[in-house]
Design a protein around this motif. Structure first.
Motif, short mmCIF file in Angstrom:
data_model
loop_
_atom_site.label_atom_id
_atom_site.label_comp_id
_atom_site.label_asym_id
_atom_site.label_seq_id
_atom_site.Cartn_x
_atom_site.Cartn_y
_atom_site.Cartn_z
N GLY A 1 0.79 -1.22 0.00
CA GLY A 1 0.00 0.00 0.00
C GLY A 1 0.82 1.27 0.00
N SER A 2 1.79 1.34 0.90
CA SER A 2 2.52 2.60 1.08
C SER A 2 3.87 2.58 0.40
CB SER A 2 2.74 2.86 2.57
OG SER A 2 3.60 1.86 3.11
N SER A 3 4.32 1.38 -0.01
CA SER A 3 5.63 1.26 -0.62
C SER A 3 6.76 1.46 0.39
CB SER A 3 5.77 2.24 -1.79
OG SER A 3 6.77 1.84 -2.65
N ALA A 4 6.42 1.43 1.68
CA ALA A 4 7.42 1.68 2.71
C ALA A 4 8.33 0.47 2.90
CB ALA A 4 6.74 2.02 4.04
N MET A 5 9.61 0.75 3.11
CA MET A 5 10.58 -0.29 3.42
C MET A 5 11.21 0.04 4.76
SD MET A 5 12.52 -0.65 -0.26
CE MET A 5 12.90 1.09 -0.39
N TRP A 6 11.65 -0.98 5.47
CA TRP A 6 12.38 -0.82 6.73
C TRP A 6 11.62 0.05 7.72
CZ3 TRP A 6 16.47 -3.86 7.68
CH2 TRP A 6 17.13 -4.42 6.58
N GLY A 7 10.30 -0.04 7.70
CA GLY A 7 9.54 0.72 8.67
C GLY A 7 8.07 0.66 8.33
N MET B 1 1.32 16.34 15.54
CA MET B 1 2.65 16.38 14.94
C MET B 1 3.68 16.15 16.03
SD MET B 1 3.45 18.23 11.79
CE MET B 1 3.15 19.91 11.40
N SER B 2 4.78 15.53 15.67
CA SER B 2 5.79 15.23 16.67
C SER B 2 7.13 15.78 16.20
CB SER B 2 5.87 13.72 16.86
OG SER B 2 7.13 13.37 17.36
N GLU B 3 7.93 16.15 17.18
CA GLU B 3 9.24 16.71 16.85
C GLU B 3 10.29 15.61 16.69
OE1 GLU B 3 9.96 20.03 16.30
OE2 GLU B 3 7.77 20.10 16.32
N SER B 4 9.91 14.38 17.05
CA SER B 4 10.93 13.34 17.06
C SER B 4 11.43 13.04 15.66
CB SER B 4 10.38 12.07 17.71
OG SER B 4 9.30 11.59 16.95
N ARG B 5 12.60 12.44 15.60
CA ARG B 5 13.22 12.16 14.30
C ARG B 5 12.77 10.78 13.82
NH1 ARG B 5 17.55 14.80 12.46
NH2 ARG B 5 18.46 12.88 11.65
N GLY B 6 12.55 10.69 12.55
CA GLY B 6 12.14 9.43 11.95
C GLY B 6 11.92 9.69 10.49
N ARG B 7 11.74 8.62 9.75
CA ARG B 7 11.55 8.85 8.32
C ARG B 7 10.75 7.72 7.72
NH1 ARG B 7 17.77 7.67 6.53
NH2 ARG B 7 17.98 5.73 7.68
N LEU B 8 10.22 8.02 6.55
CA LEU B 8 9.45 7.05 5.79
C LEU B 8 10.26 6.75 4.53
CD1 LEU B 8 6.76 5.52 5.36
CD2 LEU B 8 5.92 7.54 4.19
N ILE B 9 10.74 5.53 4.42
CA ILE B 9 11.50 5.15 3.23
C ILE B 9 10.55 4.44 2.28
CG2 ILE B 9 13.46 3.81 2.39
CD1 ILE B 9 14.54 3.89 5.29
N GLN B 10 10.39 5.00 1.11
CA GLN B 10 9.45 4.40 0.15
C GLN B 10 10.19 4.02 -1.12
OE1 GLN B 10 6.80 7.98 0.43
NE2 GLN B 10 5.21 6.44 0.10
N LEU B 11 9.84 2.89 -1.68
CA LEU B 11 10.39 2.55 -2.99
C LEU B 11 9.80 3.47 -4.04
CD1 LEU B 11 12.20 0.62 -4.66
CD2 LEU B 11 10.13 -0.65 -5.17
N SER B 12 8.49 3.66 -3.98
CA SER B 12 7.84 4.58 -4.91
C SER B 12 7.16 5.66 -4.12
CB SER B 12 6.77 3.85 -5.73
OG SER B 12 7.36 2.85 -6.49
#
Ligand code: SF4
Ligand code: SF4
Ligand code: SF4
Ligand code: SF4
Ligand code: SF4
Lengths: 242, 441, 718
Positions: free
Chosen positions: C597-603, C696-707
């Motif tokens: 659905g989201s194309s997310a990897m490693w998360g 919304m949060s100030e913490s660090r994180g990311r969304l890794i997507q293939l597409s």
């Protein structure tokens, strides 16, 4: 559509198989079993989180998905995309060292040892299915025990992509030769095809009019991806019925 | 501006000219030494970065799927483009007999040779397996493996090698009489070296005639080669099926861009030489004025090509090409795009086009702007197209890493360093050209 | 190495058990491939195996070839030849997999060869939950377990708690024998894959024991209520195969699919129509459709339905269930009409996301099949196929382990991870007596254990298992064919040894004895038993005949607990295609497999609808804080184009406190927000919904997507 000229082996005078794949999008569920099956068969290294974040993840086959419409009238259009094994492959002529070429059976062959890593082929592949080994791949012990000895582990600095599981084609031929019989339809099953739970993928010789893949291509729902570019892909998609 | 600018240049005899120009080659001021050291340090850092990339993997650079070509190819096109400064400009001027060209030609020809040397390095830096770069060369081998002559990269290699060879010869030929001159004035090992380099030049009539014939021939040839080189570089892109690259306009567009950036580079080099080597009497305002008009002309031609390219893409409205255009003209790349237009068109138009504003400093500023603009142009050709392949699922972006930034900085330093060394080894203005009018023979 | 030596090598590894099943293909071993012409494949053998990654229990075949590994013996390094498993494929003879595998099935190899596997037994040195251990010898470890167990068995065997997976297998039969000999209560299943609600609904609506089998391949219209049968649920490979056939396997007949779920799952992707039912309101939807069927479509089958069934649906207030479920009366009418008109409809009732009233919702959905007269009909719903082995009797149930956990004197944790799947289990585990884990990894729960006695990997073990759903009576049974990589021990053997040590000996149930028992039960001549067992092991198990039609047994729907529609943002957790209920997270292939659905990897991302995202001012990759009464988490957002406005979903899988290098400390566990509620009738772990707030949060994180691009067209045109 399938007007590939018949090829004959110069020595044996036997007809050379013309490999092709048909993917029935009306069966495909988007489950991505093919994605992991391919990684497992072809020693495709895992990039890891950092590298994946930098666009270095390798998926010789991926499932493209596009949403259409807005909630609640929303649909998703999806399609597994692998190397299309183009008969008129844009990746081939640009390679300065002949590391990629079309063989007699219609495979777009990648010769890792010859590749010098210009990435010209990758820049010129309209399907973006070519990948590059940014580093020499590593497998944490003992993950490497799983590596398929029929498939080379590609060194850093070379391009790679789906091979139509060339090693399985070779193995099927050897098996047939050993059993002193001709290669039969269905003998060659690339890893993605043999895995597909929905049985959406068909692989075979499109030069043989009776093969399952030929029949799928002739089904009337069949089309090619970015056909307008004239790349003449060997992967045919049977479009969804609605 | 210096006092010389308004004063009439005093007439000088050939021996005055000769002594003055040869004296400029002597001695190393602290500023010179500092400049050499600074450039060498940056070059050394860039070499370290390259070494790091080779040793630990090209993945340390920022290039990624789908932007498989990044800074290295941008720099490649940029430097090969600038190389047109020299040979091409000098050859045009020589063939059209433009009298004012005399003090300009050698500086220009040296630019060509250095830029080509730097530009030709980028394919090596770019490829994944640098050690095997020679597999692109057609050398005999017992596996009977030949390069693929259908690949534009092999055409590139051929064209650049030809251009480099031609340019070196074209730089060298008019150096010969000056080398003999230097040999005559020096002693010991230096004399032997320059004597050898001057290839037995005695200044005989026969030799002068041969030199002139050779120069004419080379000038004509080099023009054709130069045009073909940048056309071939353009073909690297135009022969692809990538949206907006596959374009008939690319070859002339690239050649125009090359000459444009080449002139800007020449102006910059001349201004630096004039200041640092006190050559105000040789590189006069009029030279800058003439070059600036050429620069403005090229700016207009460049604008015409850019406009044509974008208009046809926009009007044609092919979704895949429009996608590239969107990426190029909006967001972060859009910022770069409009910077490019300002640098390549607005700044030269204002600073050079308005005659009241035209003076050496404004011409230099325009040239710097054009170099920035042309670098951005190369970037905006390479990167947005690759960011936006035909299947949207594969769209992506690109950020260079410290390695690409270091190597890019290093090549500018390398250019400066080569020039710094060159001006101490060879007269940067052709001495004998001032001798021509004197009926000594 | 020649072929003879190679066979010997494999033979040694397999204990000489199933070399008969090995197919020799070629005699060359030349490893590297350049181009197709130059490939010279090596010797390969294929051995039957069983996928242990979910309860579907797909029959697989494993490709075994020679490999080398480095081992250290007394400080010296040696290169050792091993028979390595190179690839898993489906076993074509298996009725469930039919020769196919899902993504997780392939990745089972990365459990076997996972670098974080424990090399031997471990004893805790840190605090409970901290995850610090030191090696201990098997002798010492078994002594310690036996001592604790003997004490508990002597004082109060009721305080012996065994937590395991819900499968019916030789393993669960051995466990049952073990507990029985101790006088301890039966084992309990923990986890989201126990399908307790499906089993309960099947009992109530059809009078069957076990999960019903839906013959969607032969139906013309499938209505799925809550069952993401393509993305997960009981048997994704079986149902994907059947789905493919339903769509394109019959000439001139293409089946249609209507899918009702509160999330745009893979099944929703593929449906002709998606009914975005409000989370927790699946019952309302089923009642509404049933009401229309009863009141507007008086087909003969409806007439045949029992008084109770008719009464249940007749009393439904259509307006009320429409408002609660978020599905218009119009849509309910259309769906009911389509079902009534279809020649062979079937209603698939599943709880891919378990709700507090799932057993009721599924009962109502099952009863639709009764109304439609589709029970036991071709293309309808079939009873579970009893394997005849009796292993089903040892299927651990989900109910009632939580209360006993903290008070338990000794807890065995076998193949499950309660500390991950049920957030409160961590606290209870801190208070429990001796905690013994059989996990091959230091996972969230093993981190609380006093002793970890690592089991072999599933691929290193012989087993017999009854698949959760099978079209025919079947038991998968395989022998081991590769030697264990490390100093691990089969949990069955450990149980036998411990039982022996405390003087309550048992016999382990092994695949051969399961098949032997089956043979006996089939009443065949005893002399053939050895041959029967050998033959079935060679094929990876025994499969019986396809059954004929069979109608419903006793039906007793009972009363339904309707849940009022809850307002505010609703949060739900779901088992993903990659990670299932979380166990897949330590396989790098699955981490790097893009989420469909989201194309997310490693998360995993918090899936928010575009409207809610706009109000919050978040875009893909923005970090948000999700907070409920039970707890909170922080994770990146995916603005899901198909999320129901107001419904926030998140996949299970990440957020492991301990689970090796690929999973530990990565992302967030949605169960922290869902909290610890249980399905009312069965005690199964609930996936939501719970009301949450998003910020919304100030913490660090990311969304890794293939597409990153989720639309086919450009975002804007010039
Ligand atoms: S799909 Fe791409 S890589 Fe494959 S043959 Fe075509 S152009 Fe080449
Ligand atoms: S990357 Fe390799 S295969 Fe591709 S064009 Fe360059 S040399 Fe050829
Ligand atoms: S054909 Fe083989 S190499 Fe290509 S995608 Fe399928 S599994 Fe991968
Ligand atoms: S495995 Fe088959 S069904 Fe699944 S995504 Fe691939 S092609 Fe589609
Ligand atoms: S459905 Fe997938 S994970 Fe479950 S048993 Fe089958 S292959 Fe294994």
């Amino acid at each position: 559509m399938a007007e590939q000229a018949e090829q004959r082996d110069p020595r044996s005078e036997q007809r050379v198989p013309q490999w092709a794949m048909a993917i029935d999008l009306d069966r495909c569920t988007g489950c991505e079993a093919c994605v992991v099956a391919c990684a497992s068969e072809n020693n495709v290294p895992t990039a890891g989180e950092e590298e994946a974040a930098r666009g270095r993840a390798k998926h010789w086959i991926r499932v493209d998905r596009y949403y259409e419409g807005e909630f609640p009238d929303i649909r998703v259009k999806f399609r597994p995309v692998l190397c299309q094994q183009c008969d008129s492959a844009p990746c081939e002529p640009v390679c300065p060292v002949y590391a990629t070429y079309q063989n007699a059976e219609g495979l777009n062959v990648q010769v890792y040892n010859r590749c010098i890593g210009t990435r010209y082929c990758a820049a010129n592949c309209p399907y973006t299915v070519r990948f590059f080994n940014w580093f020499t791949p590593e497998w944490a012990e003992p993950l490497g025990l799983q590596l398929n000895p029929d498939v080379s582990v590609r060194p850093g600095g070379v391009a790679e992509k789906c091979t139509f599981c060339a090693q399985r084609i070779k193995r099927a031929k050897l098996d047939a030769a050993e059993e002193e019989r001709e290669l039969a339809d269905g003998d060659v099953q690339p890893a993605c095809v043999s895995s597909c739970p929905a049985e959406a993928m068909v692989f075979g010789d499109m030069g043989d009019g009776d093969s399952k893949v030929s029949k799928a291509i002739a089904s009337g729902r069949s089309g090619q991806l970015l056909a307008d570019l004239g790349t003449r892909p060997r992967v045919f998609y049977l479009e969804k019925a609605d | 501006m210096s006092a010389h600018s308004s004063a009439q240049t005093p007439a000088r005899s050939f021996s005055q000219v000769r002594n003055e120009l040869l004296d400029r080659m002597e001695g190393f001021s602290p500023a010179y030494v500092a400049a050499v050291a600074a450039c060498a340090a940056v070059v050394a850092w860039a070499l370290f970065a390259w070494g790091y990339q080779i040793a630990f993997g090209i993945g340390h650079a920022g290039i990624r799927r789908p932007v498989y070509w990044g800074f290295y190819i941008v720099n490649f096109v940029f430097w090969i483009g600038i190389s047109h400064a020299g040979t091409l400009i000098s050859a045009i001027l020589r063939l059209t007999g433009a009298g004012w060209r005399k003090p300009v030609t050698r500086a220009a020809e040296a630019i060509t040779v250095f830029c080509l040397m730097i530009g030709a390095l980028f394919p090596l830096i770019h490829i994944g397996r640098t050690a095997y770069f020679y597999w692109m060369l057609p050398y005999p081998n017992d596996r009977l493996l030949w390069p693929n002559f259908r690949s534009p990269l092999v055409w590139d290699l051929t064209a650049i090698m030809t251009y480099l060879t031609g340019s070196v010869i074209y730089l060298y030929l008019p150096l010969v009489p000056d080398l003999a001159e230097i040999a005559d004035r020096s002693t010991g090992r230096k004399r032997r070296i320059y004597r050898a380099l001057s290839l037995g030049w005695t200044g005989s009539d026969r030799q002068w005639q041969a030199l002139e014939r050779a120069m004419k021939l080379m000038a004509a040839m080099i023009l054709a080669i130069a045009v073909s080189v940048h056309s071939v570089v353009a073909y690297d892109f135009a022969m692809s099926v990538a949206p907006t690259w596959h374009s008939t306009i690319f070859a002339p567009y690239f050649v125009v861009g090359a000459i444009f950036s080449g002139i800007a580079a020449l102006v910059l080099v001349m201004a630096a030489l004039r200041k640092a080597m006190r050559l105000q009497d040789y590189l006069r305002e009029s030279h800058f004025a003439n070059l600036s008009k050429l620069l403005l002309l090229m700016s207009l031609v460049w604008l015409y090509f850019t406009f044509s390219e974008h208009l046809t893409t926009w009007y044609g409205n092919f979704p895949r090409e429009i996608n590239v255009l969107n990426v190029r003209e909006h967001g972060f790349y859009g910022l770069l795009f409009w910077t490019m237009v300002v640098c390549n068109f607005v700044i030269p138009l204002v600073l050079i086009g308005i005659s009241r504003l035209r003076c050496i400093p404004t011409i230099v500023v325009s040239s710097v702007a054009v170099l920035v603009g042309m670098w951005l142009e190369r970037f905006l050709i390479v990167v947005p197209t690759l960011s936006t392949p035909p299947l949207p699922s594969a769209w992506g972006t690109y950020m260079p890493s410290w390695i690409e930034l270091s190597i890019t900085a290093g090549t500018f330093a390398a250019m400066a360093l080569l020039y710094l060394l060159f001006v101490k080894a060879f007269p940067i203005i052709a001495i004998w050209e001032y001798d021509e009018g004197i009926p000594a023979r | 190495m020649d072929r003879r030596n190679f066979v010997k090598l494999v033979g040694t590894a397999s204990g000489g058990a199933v070399t008969g099943a090995c197919g020799k293909k070629s005699e060359q071993i030349i490893p590297l491939l350049v181009s197709e012409e130059e490939i010279e494949p090596g010797v390969e053998q294929w051995h039957p195996s069983i996928c242990g990654d979910c309860g579907a229990g797909c029959g697989t075949t494993a490709r075994v070839m020679a490999a080398e590994r480095e081992i250290e013996v007394d400080g010296e390094r040696f290169r050792q030849q091993v028979a390595a498993i190179k690839k898993l494929e489906g076993n074509p003879a298996d009725p469930v997999s039919g020769g196919r595998l899902c993504a997780r099935g392939h990745a089972a190899l990365q459990s076997l060869y996972n670098p974080d596997r424990l090399r031997g037994p471990m004893k805790r040195v840190g605090e409970r939950g901290e995850g610090r251990f030191e090696p201990i010898s098997w002798e010492r470890a078994l002594e310690e377990v036996s001592e604790s167990l003997a004490r508990s068995a002597a004082s109060d065997p009721g305080k012996i708690l065994y937590l395991t997976r819900p499968q019916a297998s030789s393993r669960s039969a051995t466990v049952a024998r073990f507990l029985e000999s101790l006088g301890a209560p039966p084992a309990r299943s923990v986890g989201t894959g126990d399908f307790a609600a499906e089993i309960e609904a099947s009992r109530r609506a059809f009078g069957w024991a076990g999960i019903p089998v839906y013959e969607i391949q032969d139906s013309t219209l499938v209505l799925s209520i809550g069952a993401d049968f393509l993305g997960g649920w009981v048997s994704p490979v079986l149902y994907s195969r059947r789905y493919g056939h339903m769509r394109q396997g019959r000439s001139e007949l293409r089946g249609r699919l209507i899918h009702a779920e509160s999330r745009f799952s893979l099944t929703a992707w593929n449906a002709n129509r998606w009914l975005p039912v409000w989370p927790g309101q699946e019952l309302a939807l089923a009642l509404g459709i049933g009401h229309v069927l009863v009141s507007e479509h008086a087909s003969p089958s409806v007439a045949e339905a029992s008084e109770e069934v008719l009464a249940t649906f007749e009393s439904v207030d259509l307006l009320q269930v429409s408002e609660a479920s978020g599905i218009s009366i119009e849509a309910m009418r259309e769906t009911a009409a389509a079902l009534a008109q279809a020649t062979a409809p079937v209603v698939v009732a599943g709880a891919s996301m378990v709700r507090e009233n799932s057993a009721d919702a599924l009962t109502a959905a099952c009863a639709l099949n009764v109304l439609l007269g589709r029970v036991g009909e071709p293309g309808g719903v079939m009873p579970p196929a009893a394997s005849g082995t009796g292993l089903e009797d040892a299927r651990p149930a989900a109910q009632g382990w939580e209360a006993r956990l903290a008070e338990a004197e000794i807890v065995f944790v076998d193949g499950v991870n309660p500390a991950y799947n049920a957030p409160s289990a961590g606290t209870a585990l801190t208070e429990a007596g001796t905690v013994v884990s059989f996990s091959p990894f230091v996972d969230d729960t093993a981190a609380y254990a006093d002793l970890i006695l690592p089991d072999h990997d599933a691929l290193e073990k012989g087993r017999a298992l009854v698949p959760d759903v099978s079209p025919v009576p079947a038991v998968s049974a395989v022998e081991s064919f590769v030697s264990p990589l490390y100093d691990t021990r089969s949990t069955e053997d450990v149980l036998v040894a411990v039982a022996e040590a405390i003087g309550k000996p048992i016999e382990a149930m092994d695949p051969a004895s399961v098949l032997g028992g089956l043979h006996q039960q089939m009443g065949s001549a005893a002399t053939e038993q050895a041959a029967f067992v050998r033959e079935q092991l060679r094929q990876g198990g025994w499969r019986g005949e396809r059954r004929g039609s069979q109608g419903a047994g006793q039906t007793a729907l009972g009363s339904f607990r309707e849940a009022g529609k809850r307002g505010g943002l609703q949060f739900q957790a779901y088992a993903s295609v990659q990670f299932g209920e979380g166990a897949g997270a330590n396989r790098p292939w699955l981490q790097e497999m893009p989420d469909p659905g989201s194309s997310a990897m490693w998360g995993t991302a918090v899936e928010v609808d575009p409207g809610t995202a706009a109000v919050l001012g978040v875009t893909n990759g923005s970090m948000v804080r999700v907070e409920s009464a039970s707890g909170s988490l922080e994770a990146p957002v995916y603005v899901h184009p198909a999320a129901i406005p107001g419904v926030v979903s998140m996949a299970l899988g990440q957020g492991h406190a301990n689970y090796g290098r690929y999973a530990s400390g990565r992302g967030a566990n949605p169960m922290a927000v869902v909290g610890d509620s249980r399905e009312a009738a069965t005690g199964a772990i609930v996936h939501g919904p719970v009301e949450v707030t998003l910020a919304m949060s100030e913490s660090r994180g990311r969304l890794i997507q293939l597409s990153r691009q989720d639309r086919d067209e450009a975002p804007h045109r010039v």
